[in-house]
Design a protein around this motif. Structure first.
Motif: not given
Length: 214
Positions: A101-130
């Protein structure tokens, strides 16, 4: 540490529909969301039980279309544009963590939240694109996916057209909409399937097939 109160909210809403592992992931996401939302406005100021009934339930509804991968390839099977707090893309990733899954988010702080959530939820196949999605990036991002999700996002017509044009032959859009489909989408796609969304008489989830001309 995971809060039992969040787990109970998900059990009450979804019962046996979701596995214990999935409920754990979504509960951890809700916990992070509650923490971050005090500083970064990710969702409205409603309580977590309202989030579960609305945002999580609407995201989980996409299971009707979120079928196992047809291609089995290594490319991303879902592109979520304007992910914000993770609805629906991160929730769908929690349902099927083996899929890309690729999550696309333009806003910096929201992208930072998504990146932390991906790590905490242990979802290595998810990529966050700012990135802010425009015509060029829409074509690049959508060129190898099976599904694009649009929830609470309005794209300029030229960007939307490029996104739809770039989808592979079997690619589909999942769109959360009201009674009427936006005119731009209605002109470029046909409704393949639809489901009514929970807790709403006016909203529905649509599976759209691009109209290929020429």
């Amino acid at each position: 540490m995971f809060h039992v109160k969040h787990e109970e909210l998900f059990r009450r809403e979804f019962g046996e529909l979701l596995s214990r592992e999935t409920i754990g992931r979504l509960g951890r996401h809700a916990e992070l969301l509650e923490q971050w939302n005090r500083v970064v406005r990710l969702v409205g100021e409603d309580s977590p039980d309202v989030w579960v009934r609305r945002h999580y339930a609407e995201s989980v509804a996409a299971r009707a279309f979120w079928k196992p991968s047809k291609t089995g390839g290594d490319g991303p099977s879902l592109l979520d544009i304007g992910s914000s707090a993770g609805f629906p893309g991160l929730v769908l990733a929690a349902l099927q963590p083996e899929r890309r899954v690729v999550l696309v988010e333009a806003r910096e702080r929201k992208a930072a939240f998504l990146a932390e959530a991906v790590r905490e939820l242990d979802l290595p196949r998810v990529r966050v694109v700012r990135e802010r999605v425009g015509p060029e990036s829409a074509g690049r991002l959508a060129g190898a996916v099976e599904f694009v999700t649009l929830r609470g996002v309005r794209l300029p017509k030229v960007t939307l057209a490029r996104l739809i044009e770039a989808l592979p032959g079997g690619g589909r859009l999942m769109v959360w909409a009201g009674r009427e489909l936006a005119s731009g989408l209605a002109a470029m796609c046909s409704v393949e399937e639809e489901v009514n969304l929970p807790d709403s008489r006016h909203r529905r989830l649509l599976l759209l097939r691009p109209i290929r001309r020429g």
